[in-house]
Write an enzyme that holds these catalytic residues in place. Sequence first.
Site, PDB file in Angstrom:
ATOM      1  N   LYS A  99      40.532  41.558  29.200  1.00 56.05           N
ATOM      2  CA  LYS A  99      40.763  42.319  30.438  1.00 56.05           C
ATOM      3  C   LYS A  99      42.205  42.790  30.533  1.00 56.05           C
ATOM      4  O   LYS A  99      42.477  43.944  30.907  1.00 56.05           O
ATOM      5  CB  LYS A  99      40.428  41.440  31.645  1.00 56.05           C
ATOM      6  CG  LYS A  99      40.959  41.943  32.996  1.00 56.05           C
ATOM      7  CD  LYS A  99      40.668  40.935  34.081  1.00 56.05           C
ATOM      8  CE  LYS A  99      41.852  40.601  34.939  1.00 56.05           C
ATOM      9  NZ  LYS A  99      42.286  41.623  35.870  1.00 56.05           N
ATOM     10  N   CYS A 118      45.182  39.691  43.248  1.00 57.70           N
ATOM     11  CA  CYS A 118      45.114  38.280  43.638  1.00 57.70           C
ATOM     12  C   CYS A 118      46.305  37.881  44.517  1.00 57.70           C
ATOM     13  O   CYS A 118      47.426  38.322  44.299  1.00 57.70           O
ATOM     14  CB  CYS A 118      45.102  37.391  42.394  1.00 57.70           C
ATOM     15  SG  CYS A 118      43.551  37.441  41.484  1.00 57.70           S
TER      16      CYS A 118
END
Length: 429
Positions: free
Chosen positions: A22, A126
């Site tokens: 990712k 996040c």
Amino acid sequence: MDRIRIVGGQKLNGTIPISGAKNATLPLMIASLLTEDRLVLENVPRLADVIQLQRILGNHGVDVMIAGKRAGDEPNIGRTIELSAKHIVDTTAPYELVSTMRASFWVIAPLVARMGEAKVSMPGGCTIGTRPVDLLIMALEKLGAQIEIEGGYVIARAKNGLRGGDINFPKVTVGGTHTALMAAVLAKGTTVIENAAREPEITDVADCLTKMGAKITGAGTSRIVVEGVAGLNGARHSVLPDRIETGTYAMAVAMTGGDVLLQHARPELLQAALDVIAQAGATVTPTNEGIRISRNGSGLKPVDVATAPFPGFPTDLQAQLMALMTRAEGTSHITETIFENRFMHVQELARLGAQIQLNGDTATIEGVKRLKGAPVMATDLRASVSLVIAALAAEGETTVNRVYHLDRGFERLEQKLAACGAMIERISG
């Protein structure tokens, strides 16, 4: 909202295919903005963040084509996507798109490098600390960009193009290094990036940019030199395997016991983490197919670890290691040096019976003989999978809520674990 149900106590045995990384896929997709030609990326993981970045790039005018199913296709092989940024129709990346994923802010570099201007919302992602963009902005300024911050947006202008310069990062920054690389490849003259991040994903992006015609030396070291070129061409590039996914499943096997081949994994991408897993009592065996992880009935040993930039122990594996250490026979210490707010999983692990004390940036984990299943809540991408690791060894049933965090970074997690004997299922709605 989906949740994952796990009944613990099963050993893992079999093969887990490791997906494309990712953390390389996202900047590689963003690099498509640097050329009018097609960029073809292979081994792209099926992740929520990839889908979101497709939307962001589409807003700029990038055409994204995902290769359809073919006879003999296997779900454990990454997809191939083609990106074409022949016509960039918009140099603004709006808040509603950028706010959900921090890496999307990196579009600012190729946009200002190729188009001479960019307006990008401050990033989201996040909630693991401030993670400021000041070093990314500094890198662009060193290459001649004029920067304004207005209404939550960073506006970068370089009407006559960027020019080479010296960028010396005061601390190692992966995002800053990605930004500097993508800006420098089209800048006039030579750029020297000092104290550059050495992560494998940086090297993977540099390899792809080189295939596109960029002139880069030193990627993978702390000093990268870029000779700017007038333009880049298209290329075909395969994304390297995900070292964080590799380390996560390695710790899951160490936690439960068993014997699993992590197919396609490359040990040199996470040697520090593999050393810690071996120290904890698992057997780590590199093979021609990947990495085998096994642990028989012997107990887990405590370890002391501090996170560090590559080649040190990755911050993205800190939560997973903490889950593993909850069952160690003794006291472990984990110090988080990268992000200041990355211990939110502690209170959720405690719901399963873990004994963890926090003192500043250090967690002290007293191993317990058993964990017990309970409802828990995912707080961020990596913390969420630490709860899965703990649940695999817990007595009874655990339900992990808010699993959209998991879908951002782990491809087909429940299927991969279930194929190796875990009692795990996704519950929709």
